[in-house]
Write an enzyme that holds these catalytic residues in place. Structure first.
Site, PDB file in Angstrom:
ATOM      1  N   GLU A 153       0.709  -1.447  -0.150  1.00 40.96           N
ATOM      2  CA  GLU A 153       0.002   0.025  -0.005  1.00 40.96           C
ATOM      3  C   GLU A 153       0.943   1.244  -0.024  1.00 40.96           C
ATOM      4  OE1 GLU A 153      -2.320  -3.160   2.482  1.00 40.96           O
ATOM      5  OE2 GLU A 153      -0.102  -2.619   1.947  1.00 40.96           O
ATOM      6  N   LEU A 197      23.969 -28.767  -2.917  1.00 42.85           N
ATOM      7  CA  LEU A 197      22.487 -28.255  -2.409  1.00 42.85           C
ATOM      8  C   LEU A 197      22.564 -26.869  -2.612  1.00 42.85           C
ATOM      9  CD1 LEU A 197      21.328 -30.507   0.350  1.00 42.85           C
ATOM     10  CD2 LEU A 197      20.751 -30.862  -2.142  1.00 42.85           C
ATOM     11  N   GLU A 221      14.243 -32.686  -1.678  1.00 42.44           N
ATOM     12  CA  GLU A 221      15.045 -33.033  -3.158  1.00 42.44           C
ATOM     13  C   GLU A 221      15.010 -34.539  -2.859  1.00 42.44           C
ATOM     14  OE1 GLU A 221      17.939 -31.108  -5.312  1.00 42.44           O
ATOM     15  OE2 GLU A 221      17.222 -29.179  -4.724  1.00 42.44           O
TER      16      GLU A 221
END
Length: 389
Positions: A62, A216, A305
């Protein structure tokens, strides 16, 4: 479009709210643990200002829209379209309700009520007390889809769990010899790295950590640096693994059961690995403890994963919210080839829940399918008619 509630064309409300939802999506990976929020300020058919929550700690949507309108802009009689109830409390930024009221708005249209305890309807009450009309529920389904991870964390205290795997046409994630590099194409793998770059944590089981020795990490880096989480009941993560060797560069946290050997855990700590003890050694119960821990750490999105044992246990516990499945046009065969879901599984096909397909996309020769089990954390369906307060 008239700003008077009694003469508003509902079609216009839908169009402006869809625009606000589109703006909100730009904050993905940048605003968490806050929700993605968009705002459009309209008078008649003219957009006076629009914005979105751009980063955590920054102005809310906003106030971003208000800034876009410019200093001294005349916003009297305008309608504010916002994807989530305006906040009414001071946190990292001032409350948005005050800015809306000060602008002498005629109307506020919101897709969702904000379930955050310090808001939860109070923002709407403050706006209506100021004599501004409020309509809630326009494009609620789209907003719930957008805010599902945030809504789940508020409702359950746990992150949104995204399962990811790549498999062949015959449903294998590795050959019977354990070889899995590479099933999917390079572009599919690039998409996985992009996904890694917007989540708070990436989880695998210790079996996958030993078999694949992954890093990773997102390459290239994304908007977030995910904590690498290893489910390791027996504390067996090798000291010479890539995860341990890079633990001081990118955080690694392992979750161990009560019987894990303290001497090895101490060596992991000395290498920079964070060790978290779970009270249960039962896989499903342990996963519940892990998700509770992640929620307390304010993780919003958790990517899992694999491997098949971990994904199967999550599935058995009804703990997966969304799945990203990459299907490659390859067949490997073999009764003992590895499948993505182990665990107990179901006994009867009629017990299988039908997930909601969110996206189907061709990536070179691969196919990506994204599905969700729940609309949001409270498992509520899209509402019907918007409510005027």
């Amino acid at each position: 479009m008239s700003t008077q509630p009694g003469s508003v064309d509902p079609h216009d409300d839908v169009l402006w709210m869809r625009r606000a939802i589109g703006l909100a999506r730009r904050g993905e990976g940048l605003v968490e643990p806050n929700p993605m929020v968009g705002c459009v300020i309209v008078r008649g058919s003219e957009v006076l200002g629009e914005g979105w929550h751009r980063y955590f700690g920054g102005p809310h949507a906003e106030r971003d829209a208000l800034a876009a309108a410019g200093d001294g802009a005349n916003l009297s009689g305008a309608t504010w379209y916002v994807t989530l109830e305006p906040c009414c409390h001071k946190g990292k930024t001032p409350p948005c309700t005050g800015a809306i009221i000060a602008s002498r708005a005629a109307r506020v249209v919101a897709a969702l009520r904000d379930p955050f305890p310090l808001v939860n309807g109070r923002g709407f009450e403050e706006i209506t007390r100021a004599g501004i009309a409020v309509t809630v529920g326009v494009e609620e389904g789209g907003a719930r889809q957008l805010c599902a991870p945030f809504l789940k964390r508020i409702a359950t205290g746990r992150p949104w769990v995204i399962a990811k795997w790549a498999m062949t046409l015959d449903g294998k994630i590795a050959t019977s010899a354990g070889d899995s590099r590479w099933i999917s194409c390079s572009e599919s793998r690039r998409r996985v790295h992009s996904l890694r770059g917007r989540v708070d944590g990436i989880m695998i089981g210790v079996g996958t950590a030993i078999a694949d020795d992954p890093r990773l990490t997102a390459r290239p880096e994304g908007t977030r640096t995910a904590i690498r989480l290893i489910v390791d009941r027996h504390g067996a993560l090798p000291l010479d693994s890539q995860l341990v060797r890079t633990a001081r560069e990118t955080p690694v946290r392992i979750f161990v059961g009560p019987l894990a050997p303290e001497d090895h855990l101490q060596q992991l700590r000395e290498a920079g690995v964070d060790v978290v003890h779970c009270t249960s050694n039962h896989r499903t119960e342990m996963l519940g403890e892990i998700l509770d821990h992640c929620g307390r750490e304010k993780m919003t999105n958790l990517l899992v994963e694999g491997g098949g044992g971990l994904l199967g246990a999550l599935n058995d516990g009804n703990l997966i919210d969304e799945a990203h499945v990459f299907i490659a046009p390859k067949i490997v065969g073999g009764l003992n080839a590895v499948t993505p879901m182990a665990g107990t599984g179901l006994g009867m096909m009629r017990e299988a829940e039908r997930w909601k397909t969110m996206q189907v996309e061709c990536i070179e020769n691969d196919v990506l399918i994204i599905v969700r089990k729940h609309q949001d954390g409270a498992n509520r369906e899209e509402r019907g008619v918007p409510k005027i307060l």
